[in-house]
Design an enzyme around this catalytic site. Structure first.
Site, PDB file in Angstrom:
ATOM      1  NE  ARG A 188     -36.015   6.570   7.772  1.00  0.00           N
ATOM      2  CZ  ARG A 188     -35.709   5.430   7.162  1.00  0.00           C
ATOM      3  NH1 ARG A 188     -35.073   4.490   7.815  1.00  0.00           N
ATOM      4  NH2 ARG A 188     -36.040   5.228   5.906  1.00  0.00           N
ATOM      5  CD  GLU A 205     -33.308   5.209  12.750  1.00  0.00           C
ATOM      6  OE1 GLU A 205     -34.095   4.278  12.907  1.00  0.00           O
ATOM      7  OE2 GLU A 205     -32.668   5.375  11.711  1.00  0.00           O
ATOM      8  NE  ARG A 213     -26.386  -1.057  10.772  1.00  0.00           N
ATOM      9  CZ  ARG A 213     -27.020  -2.047  10.218  1.00  0.00           C
ATOM     10  NH1 ARG A 213     -26.799  -2.354   8.965  1.00  0.00           N
ATOM     11  NH2 ARG A 213     -27.895  -2.746  10.902  1.00  0.00           N
ATOM     12  CG  HIS A 214     -28.822   3.651  12.300  1.00  0.00           C
ATOM     13  ND1 HIS A 214     -28.263   2.524  12.847  1.00  0.00           N
ATOM     14  CD2 HIS A 214     -29.867   3.241  11.539  1.00  0.00           C
ATOM     15  CE1 HIS A 214     -28.941   1.459  12.432  1.00  0.00           C
ATOM     16  NE2 HIS A 214     -29.913   1.863  11.631  1.00  0.00           N
ATOM     17  CD  GLU A 257     -31.130  -2.629   5.485  1.00  0.00           C
ATOM     18  OE1 GLU A 257     -31.384  -3.276   6.511  1.00  0.00           O
ATOM     19  OE2 GLU A 257     -31.785  -1.648   5.100  1.00  0.00           O
ATOM     20  CB  SER A 285     -34.924  -1.812   2.667  1.00  0.00           C
ATOM     21  OG  SER A 285     -34.844  -2.728   3.700  1.00  0.00           O
ATOM     22  NE  ARG A 323     -26.891   2.333   6.995  1.00  0.00           N
ATOM     23  CZ  ARG A 323     -27.871   1.626   7.490  1.00  0.00           C
ATOM     24  NH1 ARG A 323     -28.211   0.484   6.917  1.00  0.00           N
ATOM     25  NH2 ARG A 323     -28.513   2.029   8.539  1.00  0.00           N
TER      26      ARG A 323
HETATM   27  P1  ATP Z   1     -31.488  -0.382   9.279  1.00  0.00           P
HETATM   28  O1  ATP Z   1     -32.050  -1.761   9.422  1.00  0.00           O
HETATM   29  O2  ATP Z   1     -30.025  -0.369   8.951  1.00  0.00           O
HETATM   30  O3  ATP Z   1     -31.857   0.543  10.382  1.00  0.00           O
HETATM   31  P2  ATP Z   1     -33.764   0.222   7.705  1.00  0.00           P
HETATM   32  O4  ATP Z   1     -34.239  -1.157   7.498  1.00  0.00           O
HETATM   33  O5  ATP Z   1     -34.437   1.105   8.685  1.00  0.00           O
HETATM   34  O6  ATP Z   1     -32.174   0.227   7.982  1.00  0.00           O
HETATM   35  P3  ATP Z   1     -34.886   1.402   5.392  1.00  0.00           P
HETATM   36  O7  ATP Z   1     -35.827   2.191   6.177  1.00  0.00           O
HETATM   37  O8  ATP Z   1     -35.406   0.291   4.623  1.00  0.00           O
HETATM   38  O9  ATP Z   1     -33.686   0.917   6.305  1.00  0.00           O
HETATM   39  O10 ATP Z   1     -34.040   2.400   4.469  1.00  0.00           O
HETATM   40  C1  ATP Z   1     -33.436   2.029   3.246  1.00  0.00           C
HETATM   41  C2  ATP Z   1     -31.951   2.295   3.278  1.00  0.00           C
HETATM   42  O11 ATP Z   1     -31.693   3.592   3.782  1.00  0.00           O
HETATM   43  C3  ATP Z   1     -31.157   1.392   4.191  1.00  0.00           C
HETATM   44  O12 ATP Z   1     -30.841   0.197   3.577  1.00  0.00           O
HETATM   45  C4  ATP Z   1     -29.930   2.219   4.456  1.00  0.00           C
HETATM   46  O13 ATP Z   1     -29.023   2.168   3.378  1.00  0.00           O
HETATM   47  C5  ATP Z   1     -30.492   3.603   4.520  1.00  0.00           C
HETATM   48  N1  ATP Z   1     -30.771   3.990   5.910  1.00  0.00           N
HETATM   49  C6  ATP Z   1     -31.831   3.660   6.669  1.00  0.00           C
HETATM   50  N2  ATP Z   1     -31.808   4.240   7.867  1.00  0.00           N
HETATM   51  C7  ATP Z   1     -30.687   4.996   7.872  1.00  0.00           C
HETATM   52  C8  ATP Z   1     -30.104   5.869   8.833  1.00  0.00           C
HETATM   53  N3  ATP Z   1     -30.681   6.099   9.999  1.00  0.00           N
HETATM   54  N4  ATP Z   1     -28.953   6.496   8.502  1.00  0.00           N
HETATM   55  C9  ATP Z   1     -28.364   6.294   7.303  1.00  0.00           C
HETATM   56  N5  ATP Z   1     -28.870   5.490   6.362  1.00  0.00           N
HETATM   57  C10 ATP Z   1     -30.012   4.841   6.636  1.00  0.00           C
END
Ligand code: ATP
Length: 548
Positions: free
Chosen positions: A320, A322, A328-329, A471, A474, A522
């Site tokens: 990602r 982002e 947590r990211h 979270e 998802s 996470r």
């Molecule tokens: P968030 O709302 O926390 O940014 P997300 O809705 O983008 O997460 P999803 O794309 O649905 O998350 O990804 C599924 C799972 O992957 C998340 O629930 C989380 O556990 C993990 N996750 C998502 N983005 C990240 C990240 N940038 N770093 C670490 N773990 C992540």
């Protein structure tokens, strides 16, 4: 058979050089190679001579010189299999009393007591043992004690000695026996000045605070310093625990799903175009074609379902791009992904989530107590509260709970981190659980491939799962009808051309299905109530960190 080959033909392939060839000067490259070879041979000879000279000098001053010293590299180049048996430090116990053992470990601490005695604590695999070097006629010389006290911390050491059982409890080591050293060799030296001290990096905040109150200043190692020197940082007991727990989370995930008839798959991480159409992708050039690193295995795991695997899962890297500077990211994390056919209801997916995670938590608590204790000593935390049947709340119920607690949120929007945390707290108070599922999210806040609810298209058959108010998962039922999928993609502003292979996969008959994605780091972070995801990623990648 070789005996049938006439003697003259035996080396038929290795024709000796002709006189002209012998005369031919060596090419520049070959000459350089020859020179390097000669230089290496000379160096080896010099080293051997020096070792022999040192040995005879040592023999003059100490007849026990062979019982200690730095191991020669040549002896560690797979030279021989001696048949000696090393005993793991964790297996040293009073059952071995008076027996001779050979152990290998890192010198965690070295303490001299005068000139005749030294204590060494050796560590391996999170276990430690105290070793004593005491001068004894014909067994241990003063020079040997001196050698032991000169060993730098974190060096790798072989010790041969006799196991003894002291009367009093040993505080500074995990094993309740000692080793009376007879031989000690340094296998690999650590530099004397380590960039971070393992002892400092292992301290809890509380220890530092308590010391401060008592007027003592203890070193506290910051996050960046730790990550810059990760090779040392991950040697702390807490980190050893964290990554062993992480290993178990992946292991339990795999075992549980295999036992439920899931097939492990491996989807590509190099993707044409822009993955799911999201913006947060790492773009790259794929031999002239625009490409990116997969931001999830979403599309391919669904295509695999259309390809008749029935139930699939994957453990793999997720990228990602982002710009999230949060606790947590990460820019790269490990995704635990699941996708499965469902007969009629997305609750079938929730049932898997429920049983998988309850099994996981039970198993971690049961089998990883030592690791959890090690983590807790540095980062104290309370065990996760969870129910044997996981609580399911609808998004609307969650919004209502928040409203009743005086927190106003957009009922058709997503929850922000703060309201998720608040809801976690309310759920804990009301239902006594820190692990729960929130489902039926508003459709507008979910990806285009999410199936709307049959009774209200403003909501969707989707869910998030939370640990301690944050979270970790998802998931959703997916749209399996290709026309509807195309409509949904367009409605979400996605260029259909970029996802045509994906949509086409549903044109040959696609079973109703759903799935979810979990972030490994996470899960570990929140199960152990750690405050930063960088603590649960071995070599974290975030917007500011691409090394080590
Ligand atoms: P968030 O709302 O926390 O940014 P997300 O809705 O983008 O997460 P999803 O794309 O649905 O998350 O990804 C599924 C799972 O992957 C998340 O629930 C989380 O556990 C993990 N996750 C998502 N983005 C990240 C990240 N940038 N770093 C670490 N773990 C992540």
């Amino acid at each position: 058979m070789s005996s049938e080959i006439p003697p003259n033909d035996r080396n038929a392939t290795e024709t000796p050089p002709t006189p002209e060839e012998r005369e031919k000067p060596l090419s520049k490259k070959a000459a350089k190679k020859e020179a390097m070879k000669a230089e290496k041979a000379m160096k080896r000879q010099q080293e051997a001579d020096a070792a022999a000279a040192a040995a005879s000098a040592a023999a003059e001053t100490d007849p026990l010189y062979e019982n200690y010293g730095d191991a020669l590299l040549i002896d560690l180049q797979s030279k021989a299999i001696s048949g000696r048996k090393w005993t793991e430090i964790k297996l040293l116990n009073d059952g071995l009393k008076d027996q001779q053992v050979l152990i290998r470990g890192r010198a965690q601490t070295i303490r001299a007591v005068g000139k005749n005695m030294a204590f060494l604590v050796l560590r391996r695999g999170g276990y430690t043992v105290q070793c004593i070097v005491t001068v004894a006629p014909e067994l241990v010389s003063r020079q040997m004690v001196k050698f032991a006290t000169g060993i730098s911390k974190e060096s790798i050491i072989d010790i041969e000695g006799i196991v003894t059982v002291p009367q009093v409890q040993i505080k500074g080591a995990s094993q309740q026996v000692e080793v009376q050293v007879r031989k000690i060799y340094c296998i690999s030296k650590a530099v004397p000045n380590l960039p971070i001290n393992i002892e400092d990096a292992s301290r809890s905040e509380k220890e530092i605070e308590d010391a401060k109150k008592a007027g003592e200043l203890l070193v506290s190692v910051g996050q960046d310093t730790r990550l810059n020197n990760r090779v040392l940082d991950i040697r702390t007991p807490a980190n050893q625990g964290i990554f062993r727990i992480q290993c178990q989370v992946g292991n339990i995930f795999r075992h549980f799903l295999l036992s439920e008839d899931f097939v492990e798959i491996h989807t590509p991480k190099l993707i044409a175009g822009a993955s799911e159409g999201g913006s947060a992708v790492f773009k790259l050039d794929y031999k002239g074609q625009p490409a990116c690193l997969a931001q999830s295995p979403q599309l391919h795991k669904q295509i695999s379902i259309c390809g008749d695997f029935g139930r699939v899962f994957e453990i793999g890297p997720v990228f990602r791009a982002e710009d999230s500077y949060t606790h947590r990211h990460l820019c790269e994390f490990t995704g635990l992904d699941v996708e499965m056919e469902i007969e009629e209801h997305y609750f079938q997916v929730l049932d898997i989530v429920d049983r998988l995670f309850v099994t996981m938590f039970d198993s971690l608590n049961e089998k990883c107590q030592k690791e959890l204790d090690a983590i807790g000593r540095q980062y104290p935390f309370k065990p996760l509260k969870y129910l044997s049947k996981t609580l399911r709340l609808t998004f609307q119920e969650g919004v209502q709970m928040l409203k009743e607690a005086g927190v106003e949120v957009d009922p058709m929007g997503d929850l922000n981190t703060e309201s998720e945390r608040k809801l976690g707290q309310l759920v804990l108070e009301k239902y006594n659980t820190e692990f729960y599922i929130l489902h039926r999210y508003p459709l507008a806040v979910r990806p285009f491939y999410t199936m709307p609810c049959y009774d209200d298209p403003a909501y969707s058959n989707s869910f998030d799962v939370f640990i301690r108010g944050e979270e970790i998962i998802s998931g959703a039922q997916r749209v399996h009808d290709p026309e509807f999928l195309a409509t949904r993609a367009e409605a979400c502003g996605i260029d259909l051309k970029t996802i045509s292979t994906y949509i086409d996969s549903f044109r040959y008959g696609a079973p109703p299905h759903g799935g979810f994605g979990v972030g490994l780091e996470r899960v570990v972070m929140l199960f152990c109530a750690l405050n930063n995801i960088r603590k649960t990623s071995l070599f974290p990648r975030d917007p500011l960190r691409l090394a080590p």
